[in-house]
Design an enzyme around this catalytic site. Structure first.
Site, PDB file in Angstrom:
ATOM      1  CG  HIS A 196      -0.125  -0.161   2.516  1.00  0.00           C
ATOM      2  ND1 HIS A 196       0.309  -1.223   2.909  1.00  0.00           N
ATOM      3  CD2 HIS A 196      -0.156   0.897   3.607  1.00  0.00           C
ATOM      4  CE1 HIS A 196       0.747  -1.078   4.187  1.00  0.00           C
ATOM      5  NE2 HIS A 196       0.716   0.217   4.431  1.00  0.00           N
TER       6      HIS A 196
ATOM      7  CG  HIS B 287       1.426   5.561   3.966  1.00  0.00           C
ATOM      8  ND1 HIS B 287       0.514   5.383   4.999  1.00  0.00           N
ATOM      9  CD2 HIS B 287       2.247   4.313   4.007  1.00  0.00           C
ATOM     10  CE1 HIS B 287       0.837   4.421   5.781  1.00  0.00           C
ATOM     11  NE2 HIS B 287       1.510   3.486   5.247  1.00  0.00           N
TER      12      HIS B 287
END
Length: 141
Positions: free
Chosen positions: A103, A105
């Site tokens: 993932h 940010h």
């Protein structure tokens, strides 16, 4: 075929088993607000399929992820009035990865917000950088 890890919190969010503050969704990507934000508007963008690290994400998802990052990044900045945006991605626990599902940010930034990036250094030996670059390049052949 969709890949999921039954123990992964992000896979559970993708499956709708755990709620999130959804920002954006496509057939391959999902973006939602981080529940422990660095600053308000801190968003996460991830592939829906489970891939533990960036090195596990297939290149075929690259375009989808880049498009999602651009769209969500612009939305984060506009919604928060941010003057800048940090994009970061951690791989493995030693680098700060807490959820083992790749993932990204997106953190909105403001002048004088006090958030500091890591301290930079230099190579001790002028040839060390060249030796390391050659070692990496050889591994990529």
């Amino acid at each position: 075929m969709t890949t999921r890890d039954p123990d992964c919190i992000f896979c559970k969010i993708v499956a709708g088993e755990i709620p999130c503050a959804k920002v954006y969704e496509t057939g391959t990507c999902l973006a939602f607000l981080d529940i422990a934000p660095v600053s308000a508007g801190h968003a996460l963008v991830l592939p829906k399929d489970h891939h533990p690290t960036l090195m596990d994400v297939p290149a075929s998802l690259g375009g989808d992820l880049l498009e999602a990052l651009g769209k969500v990044g612009r939305a984060v900045m506009e919604a928060t009035g941010a003057e800048g945006l940090n994009l970061f991605q951690n791989n493995y626990e030693a680098a700060g990865q807490l959820v083992h599902h790749a993932h990204f940010h997106l953190v909105p930034r403001f002048s004088g917000d006090g958030l500091r990036l890591w301290t930079q250094s230099s190579y001790d030996d002028p040839d060390e950088m060249q030796r390391l670059a050659k070692k990496m390049a050889d591994l990529l052949k």
